[in-house]
Design a protein around this motif. Structure first.
Motif, PDB file in Angstrom:
ATOM      1  N   VAL A   1       0.840  -1.203   0.000  1.00  0.00           N
ATOM      2  CA  VAL A   1       0.000   0.000   0.000  1.00  0.00           C
ATOM      3  C   VAL A   1       0.872   1.249   0.000  1.00  0.00           C
ATOM      4  O   VAL A   1       0.626   2.214  -0.740  1.00  0.00           O
ATOM      5  CB  VAL A   1      -0.942   0.004   1.221  1.00  0.00           C
ATOM      6  CG1 VAL A   1      -1.677   1.345   1.331  1.00  0.00           C
ATOM      7  CG2 VAL A   1      -1.950  -1.129   1.118  1.00  0.00           C
TER       8      VAL A   1
ATOM      9  N   ILE B   1       2.621   1.686  -3.448  1.00  0.00           N
ATOM     10  CA  ILE B   1       1.709   2.193  -4.467  1.00  0.00           C
ATOM     11  C   ILE B   1       1.308   3.640  -4.176  1.00  0.00           C
ATOM     12  O   ILE B   1       1.170   4.464  -5.072  1.00  0.00           O
ATOM     13  CB  ILE B   1       0.461   1.297  -4.561  1.00  0.00           C
ATOM     14  CG1 ILE B   1       0.859  -0.115  -5.013  1.00  0.00           C
ATOM     15  CG2 ILE B   1      -0.562   1.872  -5.527  1.00  0.00           C
ATOM     16  CD1 ILE B   1      -0.297  -1.099  -5.008  1.00  0.00           C
ATOM     17  N   SER B   2       1.153   3.959  -2.895  1.00  0.00           N
ATOM     18  CA  SER B   2       0.764   5.305  -2.443  1.00  0.00           C
ATOM     19  C   SER B   2      -0.422   5.855  -3.231  1.00  0.00           C
ATOM     20  O   SER B   2      -0.299   6.857  -3.948  1.00  0.00           O
ATOM     21  CB  SER B   2       1.952   6.272  -2.545  1.00  0.00           C
ATOM     22  OG  SER B   2       2.978   5.908  -1.678  1.00  0.00           O
ATOM     23  N   PRO B   3      -1.567   5.213  -3.143  1.00  0.00           N
ATOM     24  CA  PRO B   3      -2.724   5.734  -3.878  1.00  0.00           C
ATOM     25  C   PRO B   3      -3.070   7.149  -3.432  1.00  0.00           C
ATOM     26  O   PRO B   3      -2.985   7.480  -2.248  1.00  0.00           O
ATOM     27  CB  PRO B   3      -3.844   4.745  -3.519  1.00  0.00           C
ATOM     28  CG  PRO B   3      -3.399   4.101  -2.248  1.00  0.00           C
ATOM     29  CD  PRO B   3      -1.901   4.054  -2.307  1.00  0.00           C
ATOM     30  N   THR B   4      -3.409   7.993  -4.387  1.00  0.00           N
ATOM     31  CA  THR B   4      -3.718   9.394  -4.091  1.00  0.00           C
ATOM     32  C   THR B   4      -5.189   9.546  -3.727  1.00  0.00           C
ATOM     33  O   THR B   4      -6.073   9.120  -4.471  1.00  0.00           O
ATOM     34  CB  THR B   4      -3.391  10.285  -5.299  1.00  0.00           C
ATOM     35  OG1 THR B   4      -2.000  10.154  -5.605  1.00  0.00           O
ATOM     36  CG2 THR B   4      -3.694  11.747  -4.986  1.00  0.00           C
TER      37      THR B   4
END
Length: 481
Positions: free
Chosen positions: A400, A403-406
């Motif tokens: 997670v 990937i560092s989802p925005t």
């Protein structure tokens, strides 16, 4: 003897042990991932709130702006008549923005309330500057009159006025609006400037209470080509730029920061502030401090970070609700199912070992020893599941973070129509921040995983041990076909 028998039985039933451990590992890994994501959500929300409040601020005190009267609140610009053609004209107005002003003594009164560790005032201003030039037009005589077509004496027609029109001329003016925030340079540990980092130059000195110095936001500095050492003029007063700041959230509280006294002078607001930033002595007493201020300082609005968090929407809020609601309940359900399956599998294994336990009891093993043997095997399975679960959970949390989802955080307007109660210079419309999600794993989460692993083993062992303790040697041997 205990450990020798334990090692032998685990090796002989390794497939069953792996099934039990895998079930527990899945539940424990899900708990780690959900807990880590929830922590990341909480940090992201704190970052959003700090972009409005500033680090160290627990609440703000403001007074809602009065309803505008007829024609009030509209800036008027006056230009001097100049004889020179195409002369440049310039005029600006400095206006208090967003809230009614409070007396500076209010800061002292709030600072004296029980539970308040510190209070500092600030003045939010909006500067509107209009500059440009008038261009004189030229009179063009009518062509018919110029060629001798006259209907009256002097070629002026029957009205006695020259026949023609004024061409060209007009006005071209630019309107530049920017925000200025007056900050108390003697107390720089609270307030919106603390959410920014000084990337060039320096911040204010405590001795510069009435100095003509300024700290400029990096985005505004880039737009206006400002840098340390240059000057910027506000309402006829030149300020020397001593530092350039960059907001942690990417959105600064104001374009320009100047000492509070200078801001009060520019806006004719002597001994006035628009916002009081408050730091509580104990984070557990924020609600009590809020109630005390509202009771003792009438006419003010006190807004805490919890109040402001309710205005945060967007994917950050949605994901946070899912993590805290659906995610946590899903973790509980999966973990409970894993414990139940582990217990049932262990109990089933005891049923298949009836002859073994009956023989051991016939050889002199007491029920307590048989129970401890079963619990020991289940506990080892639980610890093995814990190790696997921690490994899978750490891998999931790392994925997670990698990937560092925005996520987007939309801040709705609150507190007098501003984009946050403590946000000097913020527009009334809501704004959107982009936050990169991380999933930090804390030591407490690892300890919880270990506790869950042990608990799973004990629960499974309890099922099997209770079943094994009820076996009698004669009955056990009689049940074997």
């Amino acid at each position: 003897m205990f450990f020798t028998y334990l090692r032998r039985e685990l090796r002989r039933r390794r497939k069953a042990a792996l099934v039990v451990a895998s079930g527990l590992a899945l539940g424990i890994a899900l708990v780690i991932v959900v807990s880590s994501v929830s922590t990341g959500m909480s940090r992201a929300q704190d970052k959003v709130l700090q972009s409005l409040y500033g680090l160290g601020t627990d609440m703000t005190v403001t007074k809602a702006a009065a309803a505008p009267g007829s024609g009030s609140g509209r800036p008027k610009f006056e230009f001097d008549a100049k004889g020179d053609d195409d002369a440049t004209q310039s005029s600006d107005r400095v206006m208090v923005q967003g809230f009614q002003t409070l007396a500076s003594s209010t800061v002292t009164r709030i600072g004296g309330q029980n539970g308040v560790a510190g209070a500092v005032g600030g003045l939010s201003l909006n500067v509107m500057k209009v500059d440009g030039q008038f261009k004189r037009g030229e009179f063009k005589q009518d062509e018919g009159a110029a060629q001798g077509g006259r209907s009256g004496p002097g070629g002026q027609g029957g009205t006695g006025q020259p026949q023609g029109e004024v061409r060209g001329g007009g006005a071209s003016f630019d309107v530049n609006s920017y925000t200025v925030y007056g900050t108390d340079v003697t107390e720089q540990g609270i307030g919106p400037l603390t959410s920014s980092k000084i990337t060039k130059g320096r911040t204010f000195k405590t001795s510069e209470t009435d100095a003509k110095v300024a700290v400029v936001d990096s985005a505004y500095a880039k737009e206006k080509k400002l840098d340390v050492g240059k000057t910027v003029t506000v309402h006829g007063t030149k300020f020397t730029v001593v530092g350039v700041s960059t907001a942690d959230s990417g959105d600064a509280a104001a374009n320009l920061y100047i000492p509070l006294k200078q801001a009060q002078t520019l806006s004719d607001s002597k001994d006035k502030v628009t916002t009081v930033y408050v730091k509580a002595a104990d984070s557990q007493q924020i609600d009590q401090v809020k109630s005390a201020i509202q009771k003792n300082i009438s006419g003010t609005t006190v807004t805490t970070s919890a109040d402001l968090a309710d205005t945060v929407s967007g994917s950050l809020s949605t994901a946070s609700d899912l993590a805290s609601g659906v995610g946590k309940w899903l973790s509980i359900v999966v973990l409970a199912a894993a414990f139940l399956v582990a217990g049932l599998l262990t109990s089933s294994a005891v049923s298949r070992r009836v002859r073994e336990f009956g023989t051991l009891k016939a050889l002199g093993w007491k029920s307590g020893r048989v129970t401890r043997q079963v619990v020991g095997e289940a506990l080892v399975n639980g610890l093995l599941g814990g190790v696997l679960g921690i490994g899978i959970g750490l891998a999931g949390a790392y994925l997670v973070t990698a990937i560092s989802p925005t996520l987007t955080a939309q801040l709705g307007s609150s507190g007098g129509g501003m984009g946050g109660p403590g946000g000097p210079g913020r527009a009334a419309a809501s704004k959107t921040l982009d936050i990169a999600l991380t999933a930090p794993v804390s030591l407490s989460v690892i300890l919880i995983a270990v506790v869950l692993a042990v608990a799973g083993g004990l629960i499974a062992g309890g099922f099997g041990g209770w079943r094994a303790s009820r076996l009698r040697p004669a009955d056990a041997l009689r049940r074997v076909e």
